[in-house]
Scaffold this motif. Structure first.
Motif, PDB file in Angstrom:
ATOM      1  N   MET A   1       0.815  -1.208   0.000  1.00 48.82           N
ATOM      2  CA  MET A   1       0.000   0.000   0.000  1.00 48.82           C
ATOM      3  C   MET A   1       0.854   1.265   0.000  1.00 48.82           C
ATOM      4  SD  MET A   1      -3.078  -1.086  -0.158  1.00 48.82           S
ATOM      5  CE  MET A   1      -3.930   0.453   0.186  1.00 48.82           C
ATOM      6  N   ALA A   2       2.113   1.145   0.384  1.00 49.71           N
ATOM      7  CA  ALA A   2       2.971   2.323   0.479  1.00 49.71           C
ATOM      8  C   ALA A   2       3.302   2.927  -0.873  1.00 49.71           C
ATOM      9  CB  ALA A   2       4.266   1.979   1.224  1.00 49.71           C
ATOM     10  N   VAL A   3       3.089   2.188  -1.962  1.00 51.11           N
ATOM     11  CA  VAL A   3       3.325   2.773  -3.281  1.00 51.11           C
ATOM     12  C   VAL A   3       2.124   3.604  -3.732  1.00 51.11           C
ATOM     13  CG1 VAL A   3       4.850   0.883  -3.930  1.00 51.11           C
ATOM     14  CG2 VAL A   3       2.445   0.805  -4.580  1.00 51.11           C
ATOM     15  N   GLY A   4       1.115   3.684  -2.901  1.00 48.04           N
ATOM     16  CA  GLY A   4      -0.087   4.446  -3.247  1.00 48.04           C
ATOM     17  C   GLY A   4       0.158   5.877  -3.671  1.00 48.04           C
ATOM     18  N   PRO A   5       1.049   6.628  -2.981  1.00 47.25           N
ATOM     19  CA  PRO A   5       1.274   8.015  -3.400  1.00 47.25           C
ATOM     20  C   PRO A   5       1.703   8.161  -4.853  1.00 47.25           C
ATOM     21  CG  PRO A   5       2.189   7.649  -1.229  1.00 47.25           C
ATOM     22  CD  PRO A   5       1.750   6.301  -1.727  1.00 47.25           C
ATOM     23  N   ILE A   6       2.431   7.192  -5.371  1.00 48.87           N
ATOM     24  CA  ILE A   6       2.865   7.278  -6.766  1.00 48.87           C
ATOM     25  C   ILE A   6       1.659   7.186  -7.692  1.00 48.87           C
ATOM     26  CG2 ILE A   6       4.316   6.227  -8.531  1.00 48.87           C
ATOM     27  CD1 ILE A   6       5.979   5.024  -6.235  1.00 48.87           C
ATOM     28  N   PHE A   7       0.830   6.174  -7.472  1.00 46.67           N
ATOM     29  CA  PHE A   7      -0.360   6.019  -8.298  1.00 46.67           C
ATOM     30  C   PHE A   7      -1.309   7.199  -8.125  1.00 46.67           C
ATOM     31  CE2 PHE A   7       0.540   1.300  -7.741  1.00 46.67           C
ATOM     32  CZ  PHE A   7       1.108   1.177  -9.001  1.00 46.67           C
ATOM     33  N   MET A   8      -1.479   7.658  -6.865  1.00 43.88           N
ATOM     34  CA  MET A   8      -2.412   8.749  -6.615  1.00 43.88           C
ATOM     35  C   MET A   8      -1.944  10.039  -7.282  1.00 43.88           C
ATOM     36  SD  MET A   8      -5.318   9.388  -5.208  1.00 43.88           S
ATOM     37  CE  MET A   8      -5.591   8.107  -3.993  1.00 43.88           C
ATOM     38  N   ALA A   9      -0.635  10.286  -7.268  1.00 43.43           N
ATOM     39  CA  ALA A   9      -0.103  11.500  -7.889  1.00 43.43           C
ATOM     40  C   ALA A   9      -0.385  11.532  -9.385  1.00 43.43           C
ATOM     41  CB  ALA A   9       1.398  11.602  -7.635  1.00 43.43           C
ATOM     42  N   LEU A  10      -0.473  10.360  -9.999  1.00 38.91           N
ATOM     43  CA  LEU A  10      -0.741  10.286 -11.431  1.00 38.91           C
ATOM     44  C   LEU A  10      -2.239  10.238 -11.743  1.00 38.91           C
ATOM     45  CD1 LEU A  10       1.975   7.649 -12.413  1.00 38.91           C
ATOM     46  CD2 LEU A  10       2.020  10.099 -12.911  1.00 38.91           C
TER      47      LEU A  10
ATOM     48  N   GLU B   1       4.378  16.352  -5.843  1.00 38.04           N
ATOM     49  CA  GLU B   1       3.662  15.198  -5.322  1.00 38.04           C
ATOM     50  C   GLU B   1       4.200  13.920  -5.950  1.00 38.04           C
ATOM     51  OE1 GLU B   1      -0.506  15.742  -5.892  1.00 38.04           O
ATOM     52  OE2 GLU B   1      -0.694  17.165  -4.240  1.00 38.04           O
ATOM     53  N   LEU B   2       4.435  13.972  -7.241  1.00 38.31           N
ATOM     54  CA  LEU B   2       4.999  12.814  -7.931  1.00 38.31           C
ATOM     55  C   LEU B   2       6.400  12.517  -7.412  1.00 38.31           C
ATOM     56  CD1 LEU B   2       4.768  10.668 -10.090  1.00 38.31           C
ATOM     57  CD2 LEU B   2       5.614  12.341 -11.754  1.00 38.31           C
ATOM     58  N   LEU B   3       7.173  13.572  -7.163  1.00 39.52           N
ATOM     59  CA  LEU B   3       8.539  13.397  -6.663  1.00 39.52           C
ATOM     60  C   LEU B   3       8.542  12.721  -5.299  1.00 39.52           C
ATOM     61  CD1 LEU B   3      11.578  13.905  -6.957  1.00 39.52           C
ATOM     62  CD2 LEU B   3      11.226  16.157  -5.909  1.00 39.52           C
ATOM     63  N   ILE B   4       7.650  13.165  -4.409  1.00 36.80           N
ATOM     64  CA  ILE B   4       7.576  12.563  -3.082  1.00 36.80           C
ATOM     65  C   ILE B   4       7.099  11.118  -3.176  1.00 36.80           C
ATOM     66  CG2 ILE B   4       6.364  12.662  -0.861  1.00 36.80           C
ATOM     67  CD1 ILE B   4       6.415  15.694  -1.102  1.00 36.80           C
ATOM     68  N   GLY B   5       6.144  10.889  -4.073  1.00 37.61           N
ATOM     69  CA  GLY B   5       5.671   9.522  -4.253  1.00 37.61           C
ATOM     70  C   GLY B   5       6.789   8.608  -4.727  1.00 37.61           C
ATOM     71  N   VAL B   6       7.561   9.080  -5.692  1.00 38.02           N
ATOM     72  CA  VAL B   6       8.677   8.284  -6.204  1.00 38.02           C
ATOM     73  C   VAL B   6       9.721   8.062  -5.113  1.00 38.02           C
ATOM     74  CG1 VAL B   6      10.584   8.278  -7.853  1.00 38.02           C
ATOM     75  CG2 VAL B   6       8.306   8.988  -8.588  1.00 38.02           C
ATOM     76  N   ALA B   7       9.887   9.054  -4.223  1.00 38.78           N
ATOM     77  CA  ALA B   7      10.871   8.929  -3.148  1.00 38.78           C
ATOM     78  C   ALA B   7      10.552   7.770  -2.216  1.00 38.78           C
ATOM     79  CB  ALA B   7      10.952  10.232  -2.355  1.00 38.78           C
ATOM     80  N   ALA B   8       9.276   7.359  -2.196  1.00 43.45           N
ATOM     81  CA  ALA B   8       8.893   6.237  -1.331  1.00 43.45           C
ATOM     82  C   ALA B   8       9.270   4.885  -1.928  1.00 43.45           C
ATOM     83  CB  ALA B   8       7.392   6.279  -1.059  1.00 43.45           C
ATOM     84  N   VAL B   9       9.576   4.863  -3.214  1.00 42.75           N
ATOM     85  CA  VAL B   9       9.838   3.583  -3.891  1.00 42.75           C
ATOM     86  C   VAL B   9      11.017   2.831  -3.271  1.00 42.75           C
ATOM     87  CG1 VAL B   9      10.518   2.505  -6.060  1.00 42.75           C
ATOM     88  CG2 VAL B   9       8.781   4.298  -6.047  1.00 42.75           C
TER      89      VAL B   9
ATOM     90  N   LEU C   1       6.679  12.916   6.227  1.00 39.44           N
ATOM     91  CA  LEU C   1       7.076  14.149   6.902  1.00 39.44           C
ATOM     92  C   LEU C   1       7.380  15.248   5.890  1.00 39.44           C
ATOM     93  CD1 LEU C   1       7.873  15.726   9.418  1.00 39.44           C
ATOM     94  CD2 LEU C   1      10.163  14.710   9.249  1.00 39.44           C
ATOM     95  N   ALA C   2       8.053  14.905   4.786  1.00 40.35           N
ATOM     96  CA  ALA C   2       8.390  15.900   3.766  1.00 40.35           C
ATOM     97  C   ALA C   2       7.127  16.519   3.175  1.00 40.35           C
ATOM     98  CB  ALA C   2       9.232  15.262   2.670  1.00 40.35           C
ATOM     99  N   HIS C   3       6.137  15.686   2.917  1.00 42.63           N
ATOM    100  CA  HIS C   3       4.896  16.220   2.354  1.00 42.63           C
ATOM    101  C   HIS C   3       4.179  17.102   3.356  1.00 42.63           C
ATOM    102  CE1 HIS C   3       0.591  16.019   1.069  1.00 42.63           C
ATOM    103  NE2 HIS C   3       1.166  16.342  -0.058  1.00 42.63           N
ATOM    104  N   ALA C   4       4.198  16.709   4.635  1.00 42.28           N
ATOM    105  CA  ALA C   4       3.555  17.524   5.672  1.00 42.28           C
ATOM    106  C   ALA C   4       4.214  18.901   5.770  1.00 42.28           C
ATOM    107  CB  ALA C   4       3.619  16.802   7.018  1.00 42.28           C
ATOM    108  N   LEU C   5       5.546  18.942   5.674  1.00 43.50           N
ATOM    109  CA  LEU C   5       6.259  20.218   5.727  1.00 43.50           C
ATOM    110  C   LEU C   5       5.920  21.078   4.519  1.00 43.50           C
ATOM    111  CD1 LEU C   5       9.753  19.000   6.976  1.00 43.50           C
ATOM    112  CD2 LEU C   5       8.008  20.243   8.277  1.00 43.50           C
ATOM    113  N   MET C   6       5.801  20.466   3.344  1.00 43.26           N
ATOM    114  CA  MET C   6       5.423  21.213   2.144  1.00 43.26           C
ATOM    115  C   MET C   6       4.030  21.810   2.294  1.00 43.26           C
ATOM    116  SD  MET C   6       6.816  19.029  -1.109  1.00 43.26           S
ATOM    117  CE  MET C   6       8.572  18.856  -1.432  1.00 43.26           C
TER     118      MET C   6
END
Length: 312
Positions: free
Chosen positions: A98-107, A121-129, A281-286
């Motif tokens: 489920m942690a790869v969700g941000p990547i799919f959601m960003a797209l 958003e895409l960058l942060i999602g990719v950073a989770a990969v 945390l990075a997304h929360a700060l943004m």
């Protein structure tokens, strides 16, 4: 406390409850299709007892009901693949996917809700990969099919989450939940009737499984499902999905405590978790630095709505 901050707290509460879904999915002995069918049936039965739900459903246009019904089919497929991943691998692996969700959601979200793609958003999602890769990298080869099915399940989350975000303002959250899960139940019933030779049947659960299903349906489905639809009117689907990225942490900790899955965890796992937490945390700060607009307006300027339905 602002509405956006309150909504994020509510989402995190939902995530804690969702963390138990993988554990219960492992403990329930039913196959994936039967598990999901009974889970949906329990929830629909409870919602059918609420007059508020019936009043809200009767007030909906037919087109809106059909849209929610279609979303419900995607929800059913998501749950089916999620619990399929648990059966093919284990609770930790399925939840971690489920942690790869941000990547799919960003797209997916910008395309569904008609807003521009946010590169960060895409960058942060990719950073989770890398975190996901490290967490599941030590998975035995026999569990790899579970990873594939789990990733598919996460992609389905992005689809129905973004669709719910677009249409949530059109209905009462409980009515929306009832229609979607009722449609999902009907869909799975048809699958079981059409494909019995594939092992898709609907056995009656025993007393232990029935008790666990009731806990799964009410405590881990109905309560967070409806609460998330209300809370996520005040934040974007992508922000919620990043919060949901914490679900693997909760689920895996619970799996260690309750299922003894610590044998599958090593240093790479903990490093992967750290990377996932860093992206959250990075997304929360943004978001904290962007106060020029409300979360709803930033999420969907052309529609003015922001909501996402919960994951497993």
């Amino acid at each position: 406390m602002t509405a956006a901050n309150k909504a994020l707290l509510q989402i995190h509460f939902c995530v804690v409850l969702w963390g138990f879904t993988a554990i219960l999915g492992k403990l329930i002995t039913l196959p994936a299709l039967a598990l999901v069918w009974w889970r949906m049936t329990f929830v629909v039965a409870v919602l059918a007892l609420l007059p508020r739900v019936w009043r809200a459903v009767r007030a909906l246009p037919r087109r809106t009901m059909l849209i929610f019904a279609a979303i419900g089919v995607v929800v059913a497929l998501h749950w089916l693949t999620f619990y399929g991943a648990i059966k093919l691998a284990n609770a930790s692996v399925a939840a971690t996917c489920m942690a790869v969700g941000p990547i799919f959601m960003a797209l997916v979200e910008p395309w569904v809700v008609k807003r521009r793609l946010e590169p960060r958003e895409l960058l942060i999602g990719v950073a989770a990969v890398p975190g996901v890769v490290l967490v599941v990298g030590g998975t035995p080869a026999g569990m790899r099919p579970g990873i594939v099915v789990g990733i598919l399940s996460t992609f389905l989350v992005a689809i129905f989450g973004s669709l719910n975000k677009r249409y949530v303002e059109h209905a009462d959250p409980l009515a929306m939940t009832g229609i979607e899960l009722a449609a999902g139940t009907v869909f799975l019933t048809l699958v079981a009737i059409a494909l019995p030779q594939a092992g898709f049947d609907l056995p009656i659960p025993g007393a232990r499984d029935a008790t666990l299903l009731a806990v799964l349906a009410i405590g881990c489905t109905l309560v967070p499902f409806a609460l998330s639809l209300v809370a996520l009117r005040h934040t974007s689907a992508f922000s919620a999905q990043l919060a949901v990225s914490l679900e693997p942490v909760y689920a895996i900790v619970l799996a260690v405590v309750l299922l003894g899955e610590q044998r599958e965890l090593d240093t790479a796992f903990y490093l992967g978790v750290a990377i996932i937490l860093a992206t959250v945390l990075a997304h929360a700060l943004m978001r904290g630095g962007d106060r020029s607009a409300t979360p709803a307006a930033r999420a969907a300027p052309s529609h003015g709505s922001a909501a996402r339905e919960g994951p497993p």
